[in-house]
Scaffold this active site. Sequence first.
Site, PDB file in Angstrom:
ATOM      1  N   ASN A  11       6.357   2.841  -4.539  1.00  0.00           N
ATOM      2  CA  ASN A  11       4.951   2.886  -4.935  1.00  0.00           C
ATOM      3  C   ASN A  11       4.603   4.299  -5.392  1.00  0.00           C
ATOM      4  OD1 ASN A  11       2.079   3.358  -4.659  1.00  0.00           O
ATOM      5  ND2 ASN A  11       1.945   1.378  -3.632  1.00  0.00           N
ATOM      6  N   GLY A  13       1.846   5.721  -6.436  1.00  0.00           N
ATOM      7  CA  GLY A  13       0.638   6.304  -5.863  1.00  0.00           C
ATOM      8  C   GLY A  13       0.907   6.856  -4.477  1.00  0.00           C
ATOM      9  N   ASP A  71       4.520   1.854   7.223  1.00  0.00           N
ATOM     10  CA  ASP A  71       4.127   0.453   7.175  1.00  0.00           C
ATOM     11  C   ASP A  71       2.648   0.446   7.510  1.00  0.00           C
ATOM     12  OD1 ASP A  71       4.762  -2.243   6.655  1.00  0.00           O
ATOM     13  OD2 ASP A  71       4.649  -2.698   8.787  1.00  0.00           O
ATOM     14  N   ASP A 157      -9.391  -3.359   0.002  1.00  0.00           N
ATOM     15  CA  ASP A 157     -10.414  -2.321  -0.201  1.00  0.00           C
ATOM     16  C   ASP A 157     -11.805  -2.871  -0.554  1.00  0.00           C
ATOM     17  OD1 ASP A 157      -8.545  -0.416   0.409  1.00  0.00           O
ATOM     18  OD2 ASP A 157      -8.347   0.385  -1.612  1.00  0.00           O
ATOM     19  N   LYS A 177     -11.572   8.528  -1.026  1.00  0.00           N
ATOM     20  CA  LYS A 177     -10.759   7.546  -0.307  1.00  0.00           C
ATOM     21  C   LYS A 177      -9.561   8.234   0.345  1.00  0.00           C
ATOM     22  CE  LYS A 177      -7.727   3.576  -0.793  1.00  0.00           C
ATOM     23  NZ  LYS A 177      -6.972   2.681  -1.683  1.00  0.00           N
TER      24      LYS A 177
END
Length: 200
Positions: A11, A13, A71, A157, A177
């Site tokens: 990922n 990001g 996780d 979200d 965030k």
Amino acid sequence: MEKEIFIASKNKGKISEFESFFKSKGLSVKSLLDLPEEVDVLEDGNTFEENAIKKAETIGKKIGKPVLADDSGLEVDALNGEPGIFSARYAGIEKSDDANNEKLLNELTGIERERRTARFVCSLAIYFPTGEVKTVRGTCEGMIAETLQGEHGFGYDPLFYLPDVGMSMAQLEQEEKNRRSHRANALMKLAEHWQEWTTE
């Protein structure tokens, strides 16, 4: 301590978040995207911690370098902690955010506002080539809204409402965030222990 750490993720990001943290520690970051072959780890633990540890250990032993794995997921109190470790595949193995959010709303039908408390959880595990594994856990407390709100973010979200700011996680700008998130909270705890763990 090695000058390189592997992040057990593809990922981009997430990798970027970790890069900014480890850069301040003088470590360059590599990820699963940099490995020549695919490394799959079956996440069959009963907790976020167990899954993070298994990922870090499995990949760390394979490549012989420090590896950080995480996780994370959502725990809803009125649902006895569900979806928990099954957050990504709550509505099925195809991992659909829309389907997961729809299922969550259905499961909470009729549950009054004050009982819709929930938290995002992030467990980080770091494997060291000595065989030692260290873990930290970060959380972000909130409520589950009755409707989707906001266009930013991903996953749950749009349903994760933050009472102190009067907005959902998906209504926050990315910078805000990142300051509030469960992953940011876990990284702060990691920073607190970093020197102690790497000089033992």
